[in-house]
Scaffold this motif. Structure first.
Motif, PDB file in Angstrom:
ATOM      1  N   ALA A   1       0.625  -0.912  -0.178  1.00  0.00           N
ATOM      2  CA  ALA A   1      -0.190  -0.256   0.435  1.00  0.00           C
ATOM      3  C   ALA A   1       0.946   0.990   0.416  1.00  0.00           C
ATOM      4  N   ASP A   2       0.763   2.462   0.732  1.00  0.00           N
ATOM      5  CA  ASP A   2       1.418   3.796   0.811  1.00  0.00           C
ATOM      6  C   ASP A   2       2.650   3.420   1.242  1.00  0.00           C
TER       7      ASP A   2
ATOM      8  N   ARG B   1      -2.417   2.442   4.579  1.00  0.00           N
ATOM      9  CA  ARG B   1      -3.968   2.456   2.987  1.00  0.00           C
ATOM     10  C   ARG B   1      -3.669   2.369   1.958  1.00  0.00           C
ATOM     11  N   ASP B   2      -4.848   1.129   2.461  1.00  0.00           N
ATOM     12  CA  ASP B   2      -3.918   0.551   0.317  1.00  0.00           C
ATOM     13  C   ASP B   2      -4.648   1.828  -1.152  1.00  0.00           C
ATOM     14  N   GLU B   3      -4.336   1.294  -1.712  1.00  0.00           N
ATOM     15  CA  GLU B   3      -4.687   1.184  -3.068  1.00  0.00           C
ATOM     16  C   GLU B   3      -6.019   2.808  -2.592  1.00  0.00           C
ATOM     17  N   ASN B   4      -6.908   2.788  -2.187  1.00  0.00           N
ATOM     18  CA  ASN B   4      -8.269   3.043  -2.128  1.00  0.00           C
ATOM     19  C   ASN B   4      -8.096   3.628  -1.165  1.00  0.00           C
ATOM     20  N   GLY B   5      -7.445   3.652  -0.805  1.00  0.00           N
ATOM     21  CA  GLY B   5      -6.907   5.305   0.361  1.00  0.00           C
ATOM     22  C   GLY B   5      -7.879   3.996   2.022  1.00  0.00           C
ATOM     23  N   GLN B   6      -8.534   3.250   1.870  1.00  0.00           N
ATOM     24  CA  GLN B   6      -8.618   2.653   2.895  1.00  0.00           C
ATOM     25  C   GLN B   6      -7.852   2.064   3.833  1.00  0.00           C
TER      26      GLN B   6
END
Length: 773
Positions: A276-277, A727-732
């Motif tokens: 992720a990030d 956060r993952d790619e989706n910002g989650q």
DNA sequence: ACAGTATGTCATATT
DNA sequence: TAAATATGACATACT
């Protein structure tokens, strides 16, 4: 034995690591005589100035792990140091010997109960907890309350609570550091370290100092973050001003922090996992860009130059306490409760005291992304009211999603679980070992894990200290009893016992238990009459009994009542009379009980007669031509010689023999009693010393346990902080149930699925077991 | 008179 | 083995 030794060594290493984590710099070499490489190597990696290859070998031998030396760049160091500092900031519970001693002095009178020690009246709850010692709850409460109070004390400027106060501060600082990590690795660090060291060595130092230090590094470190921090005038703790935008800033800081982490610990092998990030941040800060000075400053804490707060003794004690913990581990299954409760209490206390403490800061800052934190605090606050309860729940909340993982993880053996998937805890050690030159790697290395588990166990034992304290109490109370029992049950006759006890008090002052002093009394008694003759005889040349005689003389001198008899003139006169014994009654038998009467009879006649012993009177009555002293003290040969010089009747000879026998026996009895007394006194002293030692050790143990609990709590918080920022790619955010942070063997920090982590853990666990076999 | 203590003495064990 | 010592037990004296 072998296993024991191994265990010991392991424990040593682990404990050392733990100490370094906590901020205590322990030179492992001291312990292991350079057989093991310094811990800092583990932490810093081999690139550090300390290169002791043996370490690996030893480790391999001992633990079955190999730490593969890996050159580390500056970044590595920085990150490592930074993280290390953070971790350290998490907790530093030191119990300087001197301080402990002070406590002892102060405390012993109270009952010398370890638990009650730390904060006397303030921590009533705490004390009760210890004394109750019925279970983890008590211990938990105790520790928590204690820390809280300790902090409070510190805030108030109190000095008594050395350990606790700093921790909290560090705790607070930790978060600051996290936020600021990206901002600056330079100036601030040094100051931080300095303050760190200072705190270590100056636990008792006034809060003001600490405040200054803290402020100093803060300001130096990251103005951005600190602009929004307010320093509580009373507590000296910084807390976030309720300034809009703070959260954003902090969040950024965290992000950056993560980035740094990422950069520092490239995802290398594990890159396949969703980073992720974090992964995106891998560009991170180039190590070269960092000033060398920083590095040094960062490293400084680990360097030996920095004062080593722990002397050998202390170190040893530490080890011992650890060992003890290990030994006691077995009992503990309630670690969770303990731990949770404790941490909760701790935080609670913090919260209580300084609602605006950095912790809060964290909360507010993280609330956006990290709900757990805020929950934590709320929980803590709730815990304030009900210390014993909610601890577990608090933890649960701390570990938001992952009910199973984190919760259990933190509870006891899963310290590592914070960073690793639970299963990896014990396992990771092996794999991680070889290639974890970086600080974090070292920190979370197998040793670390072991340590952690060990700690957990120790903590689980939580109430053990309590028990110990109880035992100690008992012991203390017993001490008197034991002593008494020693007296009474002793085979001593009533008279003897009484005499010993009574004399103990009196003689203790006069006689430092040396034979001479004690002899004084006895000698005076036994030879009061004889002593007179002694001098006389000495002049005559009686030498045989010189040694004892001299003792005797000394004693007789000490005896005031005898002093006036000592003058030679008096003796001479006295000797004359009783040597001649002209007026004595011939018929009087040596064993005649009339002796006593005689004194009464002779009262009017002669005061000196009164001074004479029965045997002297008898001798005079029998017209014995020499002094009793001679009879008694002459060596056999001379004695026989003397006898041969005179024509003595059977009765006279018999009396002389009796006199000699009795005289010798009298001295012997005196010596015997004196010895007995000395023995009792010595035993008494030994008991006291042992009690002191025991209580001291117990206190230290309690302190260490406390520190461990605190550290675990803080590590947990840190973990969650970091994890919560991901956060993952989706910002989650990642679900703690599905992902876990893990330190790879190469030192990188990776986010991996829990399932995978568990697998690894299992695998490594197996390996470890095999090796240990 | 009594309890506690200090000493002396004896018998016996140890050195 | 004898002398010197040590010690438990008891006795006595003193407070």
């Amino acid at each position: 034995m072998l296993s024991l030794k191994k265990y010991f060594t392991e424990g040593l290493i682990q404990f050392t690591i733990l100490l370094s984590l906590i901020g205590v710099r322990v030179d492992v070499d001291t312990y292991l005589n350079s057989q093991l490489p310094p811990l800092r190597e583990i932490i810093l990696g081999q690139s550090s100035a300390y290169t002791q290859t043996q370490f690996h070998n030893l480790r391999n031998t001992l633990d079955g792990y190999g730490i593969h030396p890996k050159s580390v760049d500056l970044d590595y160091y920085f990150t490592a140091r930074r993280l290390l500092n953070q971790v350290r900031a998490l907790d530093r519970f030191q119990v300087p010997t001197t301080e402990v001693s002070a406590w002892l002095v102060h405390r012993d009178p109270d009952g010398s109960v370890p638990g009650t020690q730390p904060s006397a009246g303030i921590t009533l709850e705490n004390a009760s907890g210890l004394q109750d010692g019925t279970g983890p709850d008590g211990a938990v409460r105790e520790s928590g309350a204690e820390q809280g109070f300790g902090e409070e004390l510190e805030d108030l400027g109190a000095v008594a609570a050395p350990v606790n106060g700093d921790l909290t501060k560090e705790d607070i600082d930790l978060i600051d550091i996290l936020w600021r990590q990206d901002i600056d690795l330079g100036a601030g660090r040094e100051i931080f370290d300095y303050s760190h060291r200072q705190k270590e060595s100056e636990v008792d130092k006034e809060l003001s100092d600490g405040r200054e230090r803290g402020d100093g590094w803060r300001s130096a470190g990251g103005q951005v973050a600190h602009r929004n921090l307010l320093v509580d005038g009373e507590t000296g703790e910084s807390f976030p001003a309720q300034v809009p935008g703070v959260e954003d800033q902090t969040a950024l800081s965290l992000e950056e922090c993560l980035r740094l982490l990422e950069a520092t610990f490239p995802f290398g092998e594990n890159s396949e996992f969703p980073a992720a990030d974090v992964s995106t941040l891998s560009e991170a800060v180039p190590s070269e860009s960092r000033p060398a000075g920083i590095q040094s400053s960062l490293l400084s804490p680990l360097l030996p130059e920095t004062e080593s707060p722990f002397d050998l003794e202390q170190q040893w004690q530490d080890l011992m306490s650890i060992m003890e913990m290990q030994a006691m581990e077995v009992n503990n299954t309630t670690a969770e409760t303990l731990y949770n409760g404790t941490s909760g209490d701790l935080l609670t206390s913090n919260y209580n005291l300084a609602p605006n403490t950095p912790i809060n800061q964290n909360v507010s800052l993280h609330q956006a992304s990290l709900g757990s934190c805020s929950q934590d605090f709320s929980l803590f606050s709730s815990e304030i009211e009900s210390p014993s309860m909610g601890s577990s729940s608090a933890l649960l909340q701390l570990a938001p999603d992952n009910s199973t993982g984190l919760n259990t993880t933190f509870s006891s053996t899963n310290f590592s679980g914070i960073f690793f998937p639970p299963q990896l805890n014990s396992t990771v050690n092996e794999t991680g070992g070889p290639e974890l030159p970086d600080p974090l790697g070292g920190l979370l290395d197998e040793a670390m894990l072991d340590e952690i588990s060990l700690m957990d166990l120790a903590i689980e034992e939580g109430f053990n200290p309590v028990q110990a304290s109880q035992l100690e109490e008992e012991f203390d109370s017993d001490s008197g009893l034991s002593l008494d029992s020693g007296h009474s049950p002793a085979s001593l006759s009533s008279s003897e016992a009484s005499s010993s006890s009574s004399s103990s008090s009196s003689s203790s002052s006069s006689s430092s238990s040396s034979s001479s002093s004690s002899f004084s009394e006895e000698g005076a008694v036994g030879y009061s009459s004889d002593s007179e003759n002694v001098d006389f005889e000495e002049a005559e040349g009686a030498v045989g009994y010189q040694p004892e005689y001299s003792k005797f003389c000394r004693m007789s001198y000490q005896d005031p009542s005898q002093l006036h008899y000592l003058p030679y003139l008096e003796h001479v006169g006295h000797n004359h009379t009783y040597n001649m014994a002209p007026g004595a009654l011939d018929p009087e038998e040596p064993k005649l009980p009339s002796v006593g009467k005689k004194s009464s009879k002779e009262k009017p006649s002669e005061f000196l007669d009164k001074q004479m012993s029965r045997d002297e009177h008898r001798a005079r009555a029998m017209k014995i031509p020499f002094t009793n002293d001679k009879i008694i003290n002459l060596p056999v040969e001379e004695f026989n010689e003397l006898l041969s010089k005179y024509q003595l009747s059977e009765a006279q000879l018999s009396l002389i023999r009796d006199i000699r026998r009795r005289g010798k026996n009298k001295m012997a009895a005196q010596n015997c009693r004196k010895r007995k007394l000395d023995t009792i006194l010595n035993l008494e002293r030994d008991v006291e010393d042992l009690q002191r030692d025991k209580s001291k050790l117990l206190r230290e143990k309690v302190e260490f346990l406390k520190s461990i609990r605190q550290m675990k709590q803080k590590v947990q918080n840190l973990y969650q902080e970091v994890f919560g920022r991901l956060r993952d790619e989706n910002g989650q955010p990642y679900s703690p149930n599905q992902y876990a942070l893990q330190y790879a063997s190469d030192g990188s920090v990776i986010l991996i699925p829990r399932t995978l982590a568990e697998q690894q853990a299992r695998r490594q666990e197996r390996k470890q077991k095999d090796r240990r076999k």
